[in-house]
Design a protein around this motif. Structure first.
Motif, mmCIF file in Angstrom:
data_model
loop_
_atom_site.group_PDB
_atom_site.id
_atom_site.type_symbol
_atom_site.label_atom_id
_atom_site.label_comp_id
_atom_site.label_asym_id
_atom_site.label_seq_id
_atom_site.Cartn_x
_atom_site.Cartn_y
_atom_site.Cartn_z
ATOM 1 N N PRO A 122 -63.264 6.259 -30.631
ATOM 2 C CA PRO A 122 -64.092 7.439 -30.884
ATOM 3 C C PRO A 122 -63.462 8.697 -30.290
ATOM 4 C CG PRO A 122 -64.950 6.238 -29.017
ATOM 5 C CD PRO A 122 -63.812 5.415 -29.546
ATOM 6 N N ALA A 123 -63.917 9.853 -30.788
ATOM 7 C CA ALA A 123 -63.435 11.132 -30.269
ATOM 8 C C ALA A 123 -63.908 11.273 -28.827
ATOM 9 C CB ALA A 123 -63.949 12.278 -31.124
ATOM 10 N N THR A 124 -62.942 11.269 -27.892
ATOM 11 C CA THR A 124 -63.285 11.353 -26.475
ATOM 12 C C THR A 124 -62.468 12.482 -25.852
ATOM 13 O OG1 THR A 124 -63.603 8.947 -26.463
ATOM 14 C CG2 THR A 124 -63.505 10.050 -24.335
ATOM 15 N N VAL A 125 -63.154 13.457 -25.290
ATOM 16 C CA VAL A 125 -62.515 14.656 -24.746
ATOM 17 C C VAL A 125 -61.988 14.363 -23.344
ATOM 18 C CG1 VAL A 125 -62.882 17.082 -24.133
ATOM 19 C CG2 VAL A 125 -64.086 16.085 -26.094
ATOM 20 N N PRO A 126 -60.768 14.821 -23.018
ATOM 21 C CA PRO A 126 -60.259 14.645 -21.655
ATOM 22 C C PRO A 126 -61.125 15.408 -20.664
ATOM 23 C CG PRO A 126 -58.871 16.162 -22.881
ATOM 24 C CD PRO A 126 -59.814 15.562 -23.877
ATOM 25 N N THR A 127 -61.160 14.919 -19.427
ATOM 26 C CA THR A 127 -62.037 15.527 -18.418
ATOM 27 C C THR A 127 -61.319 15.673 -17.081
ATOM 28 O OG1 THR A 127 -62.922 13.387 -17.682
ATOM 29 C CG2 THR A 127 -64.108 14.510 -19.471
ATOM 30 N N VAL A 128 -61.816 16.613 -16.297
ATOM 31 C CA VAL A 128 -61.492 16.729 -14.873
ATOM 32 C C VAL A 128 -62.817 16.809 -14.136
ATOM 33 C CG1 VAL A 128 -60.499 18.158 -13.062
ATOM 34 C CG2 VAL A 128 -59.245 17.819 -15.194
ATOM 35 N N ALA A 129 -62.993 15.946 -13.157
ATOM 36 C CA ALA A 129 -64.262 15.897 -12.408
ATOM 37 C C ALA A 129 -65.444 15.735 -13.359
ATOM 38 C CB ALA A 129 -64.425 17.134 -11.539
ATOM 39 N N SER A 145 -66.195 23.399 -11.658
ATOM 40 C CA SER A 145 -66.388 23.884 -10.296
ATOM 41 C C SER A 145 -65.610 22.998 -9.326
ATOM 42 C CB SER A 145 -67.873 23.863 -9.946
ATOM 43 O OG SER A 145 -68.066 24.316 -8.621
ATOM 44 N N MET A 146 -64.727 23.620 -8.521
ATOM 45 C CA MET A 146 -63.910 22.871 -7.571
ATOM 46 C C MET A 146 -63.938 23.555 -6.212
ATOM 47 S SD MET A 146 -60.618 21.869 -9.955
ATOM 48 C CE MET A 146 -60.183 20.506 -8.883
ATOM 49 N N SER A 147 -63.906 22.749 -5.167
ATOM 50 C CA SER A 147 -63.909 23.281 -3.807
ATOM 51 C C SER A 147 -62.507 23.181 -3.218
ATOM 52 C CB SER A 147 -64.889 22.489 -2.926
ATOM 53 O OG SER A 147 -66.212 22.659 -3.386
ATOM 54 N N PHE A 148 -61.978 24.307 -2.739
ATOM 55 C CA PHE A 148 -60.641 24.357 -2.146
ATOM 56 C C PHE A 148 -60.758 24.387 -0.630
ATOM 57 C CE2 PHE A 148 -59.749 25.543 -6.415
ATOM 58 C CZ PHE A 148 -58.398 25.323 -6.637
ATOM 59 N N SER A 149 -59.909 23.611 0.036
ATOM 60 C CA SER A 149 -59.819 23.626 1.489
ATOM 61 C C SER A 149 -58.368 23.927 1.863
ATOM 62 C CB SER A 149 -60.241 22.271 2.059
ATOM 63 O OG SER A 149 -60.059 22.247 3.468
ATOM 64 N N SER A 166 -64.008 28.311 -10.126
ATOM 65 C CA SER A 166 -64.076 27.469 -11.325
ATOM 66 C C SER A 166 -62.720 27.448 -12.003
ATOM 67 C CB SER A 166 -65.138 27.986 -12.290
ATOM 68 O OG SER A 166 -66.425 27.815 -11.709
ATOM 69 N N ILE A 167 -62.236 26.260 -12.323
ATOM 70 C CA ILE A 167 -60.929 26.072 -12.940
ATOM 71 C C ILE A 167 -61.123 25.501 -14.339
ATOM 72 C CG2 ILE A 167 -58.660 24.996 -12.730
ATOM 73 C CD1 ILE A 167 -59.300 26.898 -10.461
ATOM 74 N N THR A 168 -60.432 26.085 -15.322
ATOM 75 C CA THR A 168 -60.476 25.574 -16.697
ATOM 76 C C THR A 168 -59.141 24.919 -17.017
ATOM 77 O OG1 THR A 168 -62.016 27.303 -17.379
ATOM 78 C CG2 THR A 168 -60.815 26.159 -19.113
ATOM 79 N N PHE A 169 -59.212 23.672 -17.501
ATOM 80 C CA PHE A 169 -58.011 22.904 -17.786
ATOM 81 C C PHE A 169 -57.751 22.835 -19.293
ATOM 82 C CE2 PHE A 169 -59.426 21.546 -13.663
ATOM 83 C CZ PHE A 169 -58.259 21.370 -12.946
ATOM 84 N N SER A 170 -56.474 22.712 -19.663
ATOM 85 C CA SER A 170 -56.082 22.601 -21.067
ATOM 86 C C SER A 170 -54.787 21.795 -21.151
ATOM 87 C CB SER A 170 -55.877 23.993 -21.685
ATOM 88 O OG SER A 170 -54.826 24.680 -21.005
ATOM 89 N N GLY A 171 -54.397 21.454 -22.397
ATOM 90 C CA GLY A 171 -53.096 20.820 -22.607
ATOM 91 C C GLY A 171 -53.140 19.360 -22.982
ATOM 92 N N ALA A 172 -54.322 18.759 -23.033
ATOM 93 C CA ALA A 172 -54.453 17.361 -23.464
ATOM 94 C C ALA A 172 -55.387 17.308 -24.658
ATOM 95 C CB ALA A 172 -54.984 16.482 -22.336
ATOM 96 N N ALA A 173 -55.130 16.361 -25.578
ATOM 97 C CA ALA A 173 -55.899 16.271 -26.821
ATOM 98 C C ALA A 173 -57.029 15.253 -26.716
ATOM 99 C CB ALA A 173 -54.967 15.895 -27.979
ATOM 100 N N THR A 174 -57.968 15.369 -27.640
ATOM 101 C CA THR A 174 -59.085 14.439 -27.754
ATOM 102 C C THR A 174 -58.635 13.193 -28.495
ATOM 103 O OG1 THR A 174 -60.675 16.267 -27.774
ATOM 104 C CG2 THR A 174 -61.417 14.170 -28.707
ATOM 105 N N SER A 175 -59.061 12.026 -28.050
ATOM 106 C CA SER A 175 -58.720 10.784 -28.738
ATOM 107 C C SER A 175 -59.401 10.742 -30.102
ATOM 108 C CB SER A 175 -59.125 9.571 -27.911
ATOM 109 O OG SER A 175 -60.535 9.494 -27.798
ATOM 110 N N SER A 176 -58.936 9.810 -30.969
ATOM 111 C CA SER A 176 -59.395 9.831 -32.357
ATOM 112 C C SER A 176 -60.596 8.940 -32.652
ATOM 113 C CB SER A 176 -58.237 9.429 -33.285
ATOM 114 O OG SER A 176 -57.785 8.119 -32.989
ATOM 115 N N ALA A 210 -57.361 21.721 -3.705
ATOM 116 C CA ALA A 210 -58.517 20.996 -4.242
ATOM 117 C C ALA A 210 -58.011 19.756 -4.961
ATOM 118 C CB ALA A 210 -59.308 21.881 -5.204
ATOM 119 N N THR A 211 -58.792 18.704 -4.946
ATOM 120 C CA THR A 211 -58.445 17.483 -5.669
ATOM 121 C C THR A 211 -59.606 17.086 -6.582
ATOM 122 O OG1 THR A 211 -59.290 16.029 -3.929
ATOM 123 C CG2 THR A 211 -56.955 16.642 -3.813
ATOM 124 N N ALA A 212 -59.263 16.406 -7.673
ATOM 125 C CA ALA A 212 -60.290 15.952 -8.607
ATOM 126 C C ALA A 212 -59.725 14.808 -9.441
ATOM 127 C CB ALA A 212 -60.738 17.089 -9.521
#
Length: 216
Positions: free
Chosen positions: A13-20, A29-33, A1-11, A37-39
């Motif tokens: 409407p308030a929209t949170v950045p996402t990965v997968a 949850s990400m699968s590495f080969s 499991s990878i936790t991402f950070s470093g991007a802000a929520t839009s104002s 891993a890509t997402a």
């Protein structure tokens, strides 16, 4: 499991950045080969973001983080902020702005009112003047970097009271301001009222009012 950070929520409407499709700050949850891993990553706030990732033990730091310049999307709507109170027949004072935005509340700096006129109306009884198109923003110079400064331009002349102002573009979503109190202007003349008929020798009560140019 990878936790991402470093991007802000839009104002707006308030929209949170996402990965997968998982919000930043939440373990994804990400699968590495073979160590890879890509997402799909979606960012919503226009900014210079530096994306970091961690599994709690291994982390992306320093130059191993991803630097991304996020630009505003295409124009979608308007946002308005008007100061209150204002004075009848006088250009608005204080901070009064109209901002062109994308769907997430980012300022669209390329907005051009000459190609997309914005008409101003009000719930009050009276007229809007002072703008490049009298009651419209219709000039290429009305917006600077996506923001129109309405101070010293927008004028309402009519009946005093509390009302709202609506800004309607030719294309895109209109916006209505919060309540704005319009007070009477400076005394302009006197007005006498009373009965239109009277018998000779009799008296009636008359009223003399000091009123502004709109009879407030």
């Amino acid at each position: 499991s990878i936790t991402f950070s470093g991007a802000a929520t839009s104002s707006s409407p308030a929209t949170v950045p996402t990965v997968a499709s998982t919000n930043f700050g939440t373990a994804t949850s990400m699968s590495f080969s073979n160590g890879v891993a890509t997402a799909s990553m979606a960012l919503y706030k226009a900014e210079s973001a530096t994306i970091a990732a961690t599994d709690g033990t291994l982390s992306a730091t320093g130059a191993d983080r991803l630097s991304v310049t996020v630009s505003a999307a295409t124009y979608s709507k308007l946002a308005v902020s008007l100061s209150t109170p204002q004075v009848n027949g006088t250009a608005f004072t204080g901070t009064n702005t109209l901002t062109a935005q994308d769907a997430y509340g980012n300022t669209v700096s390329s907005f051009d009112a000459s190609a997309n006129n914005v008409t101003v109306t009000t719930s009050l009884t009276g007229a809007i003047t002072g703008l490049s198109g009298t009651n419209k923003l219709s000039s290429a110079g009305d917006f600077t970097a996506g923001v129109a400064n309405l101070t010293s331009q927008l004028i309402f002349t009519g009946t005093v009271g509390t009302g709202t102002f609506t800004f309607t573009p030719q294309s895109g979503t209109a916006v209505t301001s919060g309540s704005v109190q319009i007070n009477s202007g400076a005394a302009d003349h006197l007005m006498i009222t009373g009965s239109a008929s009277q018998n000779a020798g009799e008296a009636q009560t008359i009223t003399i009012r000091a009123v502004d140019a709109s009879h407030n």
